[in-house]
Design a protein around this motif. Structure first.
Motif, PDB file in Angstrom:
ATOM      1  N   LEU A 168       0.827  -1.207   0.000  1.00  0.00           N
ATOM      2  CA  LEU A 168       0.000   0.000   0.000  1.00  0.00           C
ATOM      3  C   LEU A 168       0.864   1.261   0.000  1.00  0.00           C
ATOM      4  N   SER A 169       1.918   1.253   0.799  1.00  0.00           N
ATOM      5  CA  SER A 169       2.813   2.423   0.848  1.00  0.00           C
ATOM      6  C   SER A 169       3.388   2.734  -0.517  1.00  0.00           C
ATOM      7  N   ARG A 170       3.895   1.696  -1.189  1.00  0.00           N
ATOM      8  CA  ARG A 170       4.482   1.885  -2.518  1.00  0.00           C
ATOM      9  C   ARG A 170       3.469   2.451  -3.505  1.00  0.00           C
ATOM     10  N   ALA A 171       2.274   1.892  -3.498  1.00  0.00           N
ATOM     11  CA  ALA A 171       1.243   2.347  -4.433  1.00  0.00           C
ATOM     12  C   ALA A 171       0.899   3.814  -4.194  1.00  0.00           C
ATOM     13  N   LEU A 172       0.756   4.198  -2.941  1.00  0.00           N
ATOM     14  CA  LEU A 172       0.410   5.586  -2.623  1.00  0.00           C
ATOM     15  C   LEU A 172       1.567   6.540  -2.938  1.00  0.00           C
ATOM     16  N   ASN A 175       3.831   6.037  -5.237  1.00  0.00           N
ATOM     17  CA  ASN A 175       3.881   6.117  -6.703  1.00  0.00           C
ATOM     18  C   ASN A 175       2.801   7.040  -7.258  1.00  0.00           C
ATOM     19  N   ALA A 176       1.713   7.197  -6.516  1.00  0.00           N
ATOM     20  CA  ALA A 176       0.632   8.091  -6.937  1.00  0.00           C
ATOM     21  C   ALA A 176       0.896   9.534  -6.502  1.00  0.00           C
ATOM     22  N   GLY A 177       2.023   9.768  -5.827  1.00  0.00           N
ATOM     23  CA  GLY A 177       2.410  11.134  -5.486  1.00  0.00           C
ATOM     24  C   GLY A 177       2.104  11.572  -4.067  1.00  0.00           C
ATOM     25  N   TYR A 178       1.778  10.630  -3.187  1.00  0.00           N
ATOM     26  CA  TYR A 178       1.473  10.977  -1.799  1.00  0.00           C
ATOM     27  C   TYR A 178       2.684  10.714  -0.916  1.00  0.00           C
ATOM     28  N   GLU A 179       2.794  11.471   0.164  1.00  0.00           N
ATOM     29  CA  GLU A 179       3.815  11.211   1.174  1.00  0.00           C
ATOM     30  C   GLU A 179       3.200  10.260   2.189  1.00  0.00           C
ATOM     31  N   VAL A 180       3.874   9.146   2.463  1.00  0.00           N
ATOM     32  CA  VAL A 180       3.315   8.114   3.331  1.00  0.00           C
ATOM     33  C   VAL A 180       4.253   7.814   4.493  1.00  0.00           C
ATOM     34  N   VAL A 181       3.681   7.802   5.687  1.00  0.00           N
ATOM     35  CA  VAL A 181       4.362   7.299   6.881  1.00  0.00           C
ATOM     36  C   VAL A 181       3.582   6.066   7.279  1.00  0.00           C
ATOM     37  N   LYS A 190      -5.568   0.493  -7.720  1.00  0.00           N
ATOM     38  CA  LYS A 190      -6.187   1.612  -8.427  1.00  0.00           C
ATOM     39  C   LYS A 190      -7.414   2.113  -7.664  1.00  0.00           C
ATOM     40  N   ASP A 191      -8.187   1.183  -7.092  1.00  0.00           N
ATOM     41  CA  ASP A 191      -9.368   1.564  -6.312  1.00  0.00           C
ATOM     42  C   ASP A 191      -8.979   2.364  -5.073  1.00  0.00           C
ATOM     43  N   LEU A 192      -7.886   1.965  -4.433  1.00  0.00           N
ATOM     44  CA  LEU A 192      -7.403   2.698  -3.265  1.00  0.00           C
ATOM     45  C   LEU A 192      -7.023   4.123  -3.649  1.00  0.00           C
ATOM     46  N   VAL A 193      -6.232   4.260  -4.698  1.00  0.00           N
ATOM     47  CA  VAL A 193      -5.789   5.589  -5.126  1.00  0.00           C
ATOM     48  C   VAL A 193      -6.988   6.439  -5.551  1.00  0.00           C
ATOM     49  N   ARG A 203     -10.794  10.837  -4.430  1.00  0.00           N
ATOM     50  CA  ARG A 203     -12.176  11.285  -4.171  1.00  0.00           C
ATOM     51  C   ARG A 203     -12.284  12.019  -2.841  1.00  0.00           C
ATOM     52  N   VAL A 204     -11.650  11.477  -1.810  1.00  0.00           N
ATOM     53  CA  VAL A 204     -11.707  12.082  -0.481  1.00  0.00           C
ATOM     54  C   VAL A 204     -11.190  13.519  -0.517  1.00  0.00           C
ATOM     55  N   PHE A 205     -10.188  13.769  -1.359  1.00  0.00           N
ATOM     56  CA  PHE A 205      -9.599  15.108  -1.427  1.00  0.00           C
ATOM     57  C   PHE A 205     -10.076  15.918  -2.623  1.00  0.00           C
ATOM     58  N   GLY A 206     -11.084  15.403  -3.339  1.00  0.00           N
ATOM     59  CA  GLY A 206     -11.641  16.141  -4.470  1.00  0.00           C
ATOM     60  C   GLY A 206     -10.653  16.333  -5.604  1.00  0.00           C
ATOM     61  N   GLN A 207      -9.723  15.396  -5.753  1.00  0.00           N
ATOM     62  CA  GLN A 207      -8.734  15.494  -6.824  1.00  0.00           C
ATOM     63  C   GLN A 207      -9.278  14.837  -8.086  1.00  0.00           C
ATOM     64  N   PRO A 208      -8.860  15.315  -9.236  1.00  0.00           N
ATOM     65  CA  PRO A 208      -9.270  14.638 -10.472  1.00  0.00           C
ATOM     66  C   PRO A 208      -8.670  13.236 -10.516  1.00  0.00           C
ATOM     67  N   SER A 209      -9.410  12.314 -11.064  1.00  0.00           N
ATOM     68  CA  SER A 209      -8.945  10.921 -11.166  1.00  0.00           C
ATOM     69  C   SER A 209      -7.769  10.826 -12.126  1.00  0.00           C
ATOM     70  N   GLN A 210      -6.667  10.291 -11.639  1.00  0.00           N
ATOM     71  CA  GLN A 210      -5.487  10.132 -12.486  1.00  0.00           C
ATOM     72  C   GLN A 210      -4.705   8.895 -12.069  1.00  0.00           C
ATOM     73  N   ALA A 211      -5.417   7.927 -11.521  1.00  0.00           N
ATOM     74  CA  ALA A 211      -4.754   6.700 -11.057  1.00  0.00           C
ATOM     75  C   ALA A 211      -4.172   5.939 -12.246  1.00  0.00           C
ATOM     76  N   SER A 212      -2.888   5.692 -12.169  1.00  0.00           N
ATOM     77  CA  SER A 212      -2.225   4.917 -13.229  1.00  0.00           C
ATOM     78  C   SER A 212      -1.345   3.861 -12.587  1.00  0.00           C
ATOM     79  N   ILE A 213      -1.975   2.888 -12.001  1.00  0.00           N
ATOM     80  CA  ILE A 213      -1.234   1.834 -11.304  1.00  0.00           C
ATOM     81  C   ILE A 213      -1.327   0.564 -12.103  1.00  0.00           C
TER      82      ILE A 213
END
Length: 124
Positions: free
Chosen positions: A17-21, A23-29, A106-109, A114-124
């Motif tokens: 999950l960390s890697r996927a997030l 890769n989608a441009g999020y900072e994960v701890v 992809k569903d997670l991203v 959606r939670v942050f109102g961002q345009p969908s751009q998931a490319s996993i």
């Protein structure tokens, strides 16, 4: 950049999950339990708590309730493999989204976007 605190007790799932997030441009701890997540929530700002529900020491629902006390602006998404737990989470943390395992990364991203109102751009 959106900061995510991931609480997941399964090491392989946490890494996945960390890697996927990331890769989608999020900072994960990431942490392996709810009790490990609390100090982070108390000392740092996170935009999202992504938590498994069933974990040792402190379950994800209790963690989300504590999160609401110490960091009320932090949004919550639960992940779980147990249908009955999904119903409990909906009752006890009604503002939280619930993703049931198994799910595609992809569903997670998409859910985070959606939670942050961002345009969908998931490319996993």
């Amino acid at each position: 950049m959106i900061r995510i605190l991931l609480a997941e007790d399964d090491a392989a799932m946490r890494t996945y999950l960390s890697r996927a997030l990331e890769n989608a441009g999020y900072e994960v701890v990431s942490v392996d339990r709810g009790t490990a997540a609390l100090p982070f929530l108390e000392q740092q700002k996170f935009d999202l708590l992504l938590s498994d529900i069933v974990m040792p020491e402190m379950d994800g629902i209790e963690l989300a309730q504590r999160c609401a006390e110490v960091s009320p602006a932090t949004k919550v998404i639960f992940i779980t493999g147990f249908a009955a737990v999904t119903l409990k989470a909906s009752r006890e943390a009604p503002q939280a989204k619930v993703l049931s395992k198994p799910f595609h990364l992809k569903d997670l991203v998409l859910e985070v976007q959606r939670v942050f109102g961002q345009p969908s751009q998931a490319s996993i």
